[in-house]
Enzyme design. Structure first.
Site, mmCIF file in Angstrom:
data_model
loop_
_atom_site.group_PDB
_atom_site.id
_atom_site.type_symbol
_atom_site.label_atom_id
_atom_site.label_comp_id
_atom_site.label_asym_id
_atom_site.label_seq_id
_atom_site.Cartn_x
_atom_site.Cartn_y
_atom_site.Cartn_z
ATOM 1 N N CYS A 175 8.885 -0.429 -7.507
ATOM 2 C CA CYS A 175 7.861 -1.629 -5.819
ATOM 3 C C CYS A 175 7.875 -1.075 -5.133
ATOM 4 O O CYS A 175 6.782 -1.200 -4.003
ATOM 5 C CB CYS A 175 7.748 -3.088 -6.969
ATOM 6 S SG CYS A 175 6.914 -3.168 -8.696
ATOM 7 N N CYS A 184 5.607 -10.084 0.669
ATOM 8 C CA CYS A 184 6.882 -11.041 0.314
ATOM 9 C C CYS A 184 6.983 -11.914 0.094
ATOM 10 O O CYS A 184 7.887 -12.354 0.111
ATOM 11 C CB CYS A 184 6.836 -10.128 1.637
ATOM 12 S SG CYS A 184 6.841 -8.733 2.125
#
Lengths: 304, 399
Positions: free
Chosen positions: A40, A111
């Site tokens: 990822c 994030c």
């Protein structure tokens, strides 16, 4: 180039609490939560030291593979966690992580989501809940490229007031690969928006109902002071029938007296409002207030 | 303010001082329109012609084969669409997996119309398989579009060998040479190329000017329909200052071709210095057939954007194919096509030099890079005490 805040860059350059936790004292436990993968492009290992008796996070450290905002989000997360009770920490949202950094570019919100997920994974491990029984994994897989379920997408839509599929991609990556699931994501957004609108309508209805009951109450005379059990139940029944049910009926709702145990009035809520948790709560409080005023101040209401 | 060390010349380049000086008068003094009937405008025609011959010289082409465009993307689009319009019955296009988006996204669009597209795969070195090319070619193939050199890895395709195969099947051959022009000698007189794209800002001319080479005899239909400019091949008033700049830049590029060995030596110094000083690093792509100015290096276990931002603190400009720096969520399509492991894919950095690059700049990069990589690897969960997780993941992916 990304428009990172000074705070993001400061955490990137001087990350707090990097590394692992090796030492612990008696009565302390070390747990790790890991999310993401090398495929990822970002991954986070969050280590927590928890004091067993006080259920408090004594220490938090991280190891992150990822971009500047992934490192900064991890660093900020460890600062937010130190000293928090485990149950409080569980409530931390990705939004708080992003806000503690003065915000993240929209495309980098994932994030902060990664931080929240690592935290959840660590606490699940601590509580001994198997990670694969995690509710989010039970949903249907929507994005095959990044392995994201509908449960997770819906949660992130709710928590961040998301209105379009592009935002979903920014927050949880879903749709960012082959993009074939974007129409499915649109459907999920629609579902959440509809669901939230319904909740809002229900809440407004119950607030109105509560107001109407309060008004009705002001018009009536003062209530008798000492009551026998039979008098109390008869009076409760009368107030319900004459003052509360007519008001509820206006919005398509209804209720029934189920039982009275001491000062606890057990009622069954029916009709339009019965399925909705938040409006049930509002209604219960409104009924309780009316009964306290009209019958006995010590009464409480329970919905059964 | 730190001095800038610019090692991102495949993205864009600094305008040469001589190029700037040559173009400036065409903004304020000689601002006429070359199509005008008066001398003031008409004199500009000569200037445009001179620039056209300068560009033609760089390519070993004739003046009449050069069409000025606004950029590489326009050149690529115009070339493919012209090739298709010239052969309306042919509905097949061949290109490679590693082309620039100006070709790839155009091809994807054409697939939604009635065209089929073959995207040739590349091997671990970034090279295509001639057998696959030959198997894909049919009488229905209108155009084969292959880049001369890849912008990310610098890998050079064997263009003439490819062209010979293409010609056997009667298809047109387009080459996106945006990265190759000025770095590799080109000679269209002895070439199989029918259409070739170049861009000004990669060779020290400004942004907003480019050119398309169209071999004499190749039927051409304009992309921009308008006036008679460029002999009816591209409507729109000429970008005179840009054209003058491109001409001058082409002339200078020709001179500097002899000087390219210096760039190559500096590139090799940088590359070897990095590989020697930093463990777990490797060069991505074919190291032999490669542009002299480009190196693409994978730093295992860390992510490219974090490396770039750390380099940025020292004023060092490079670029990365990582997902995070591109704004998309997937890492570079070029590096993925090479089949690189994910542990390398996200941590790949491209350094691209120019004739302005100095040895002191290369030394500076070699001085600061090792500690940058060390710091990020210390932060990473993959490089420190637990590599099991990583192995599990690479295994899961390979399954």
């Amino acid at each position: 180039m990304w428009d990172y805040t000074d705070k993001v860059m400061e955490h990137f350059h001087n990350p707090r609490n990097q590394g692992t936790i090796k030492e612990k004292q008696e009565g302390e436990e070390i747990v790790t939560g890991q999310v993401g993968s090398i495929a990822c492009g970002d991954a986070l290992k969050l280590h927590l030291k928890i004091d067993e008796s006080s259920q408090t996070i004594k220490d938090a450290t991280f190891q992150t593979f990822g971009c500047a905002s992934a490192i900064a989000s991890s660093s900020a997360l460890t600062e937010l966690l130190k000293g928090r009770k485990v149950d409080e920490a569980m409530k931390l949202t990705n939004k708080e992580i992003a806000e503690s950094l003065g915000g993240l570019p929209e495309e980098k919100m994932h994030c902060s989501v990664m931080g929240q997920e690592a935290l959840e994974a660590a606490i699940y491990t601590y509580k001994g809940i198997p990670l694969d029984s995690h509710e989010e994994d039970e949903g249907n897989l929507i994005c095959r490229c990044f392995g994201v379920s509908d449960t997770k997408i819906k949660r992130i839509i709710r928590e961040n007031d998301i209105t379009n599929a592009e935002q979903v991609t920014n927050y949880v990556k879903a749709g960012g690969g082959c993009s074939s699931c974007l129409p499915d994501i649109d459907v999920l957004i629609e579902e959440v928006i509809t669901e939230q609108e319904q909740i809002k309508v229900e809440q407004e209805k119950s607030v109105e109902a509560a107001k109407a009951i309060a008004t009705a109450k002001q018009d009536s005379t003062t209530q008798p002071k000492r009551l026998t059990n039979l008098q109390k139940i008869t009076l409760i029944q009368r107030v319900i029938d004459t003052e509360i049910r007519p008001v509820l009926a206006e919005d398509g709702g209804d209720m029934e007296l189920f039982d009275v145990e001491g000062d606890v009035v057990k009622v069954i809520l029916k009709g339009a409002c019965s399925g909705c948790a938040s409006s049930t709560e509002t209604l219960k409080l409104a009924i309780e207030a009316t009964l306290q005023d009209r019958v006995l101040p010590s009464l409480t209401v329970e919905s059964v | 303010m730190t001095n800038t060390i610019y090692l991102d010349n495949n993205a864009t380049t600094r305008i040469d001082e001589d190029v700037l000086a040559a173009m400036l008068p065409y903004f304020t003094i000689y601002y006429g329109n070359p199509s005008s009937m008066h001398t003031f405008g008409g004199q500009i025609g000569h200037v445009v012609r001179k620039a056209r011959s300068q560009v033609a010289d760089l390519l070993g082409a004739e003046e009449s084969e050069i069409v000025f465009t606004s950029c590489g993307t326009e050149g690529d689009n115009a070339a493919i669409l012209a090739a298709l319009k010239a052969q309306p019955k042919k509905k097949h296009i061949i290109t490679t997996e590693v082309e620039h988006p100006a070709i790839l996204n155009l091809c994807r669009r054409l697939e939604r119309e009635d065209y089929t597209v073959t995207y040739l795969s590349v091997n671990g070195k970034g090279q295509i398989d001639f057998d696959e090319l030959e198997a894909s070619l049919t009488g229905n193939t209108a155009v084969v579009s292959v880049m001369y050199a890849n912008n990310e890895t610098g890998v050079i395709f064997p263009i003439e060998q490819i062209g010979q195969i293409v010609k056997e099947y009667g298809a047109l051959f387009h080459v996106d040479a945006v990265q190759a022009v000025g770095k590799i000698p080109l000679d269209m007189k002895n070439s199989t190329i029918d259409l070739l794209t170049l861009s000004g800002h990669k060779i020290h001319a400004p942004k907003g000017i480019g050119a398309l080479y169209v071999r004499k005899g190749v039927r051409f239909r304009p992309l921009l329909i308008g006036g008679h400019q460029e002999r009816g091949r591209r409507g729109g008033t000429e970008n005179v200052a840009g054209i003058v700049a491109l001409g001058k830049a082409a002339e200078l590029a020709q001179q500097h071709l002899a000087d390219v060995d210096r760039e190559k030596r500096l590139r090799d110094k940088l590359e070897q210095g990095i590989l020697a000083a930093i463990p777990n690093t490797a060069v991505n792509g074919d190291r032999h057939n490669r542009l002299p100015n480009t190196t693409n290096i994978g730093f295992k276990f860390i992510e490219g954007e974090a490396i770039l931002l750390s380099l940025d603190d020292y004023g060092i400009c490079a670029s990365s194919g990582s997902a995070c720096s591109s704004g998309s969520l997937e890492p570079s399509h070029v590096l993925r096509a090479l089949g690189l492991p994910y542990s390398v894919l996200h941590g790949s950095i491209r350094f691209s030099l120019s004739r302005y690059t100095t040895e002191a700049e290369i030394d500076r990069v070699l001085e600061v890079l090792p500690s940058i990589i060390d710091r990020l690897r210390e932060l990473s969960p993959f490089s420190s005490d637990d590599a099991d997780w990583l192995q599990e993941q690479e295994l899961a992916i390979s399954r």
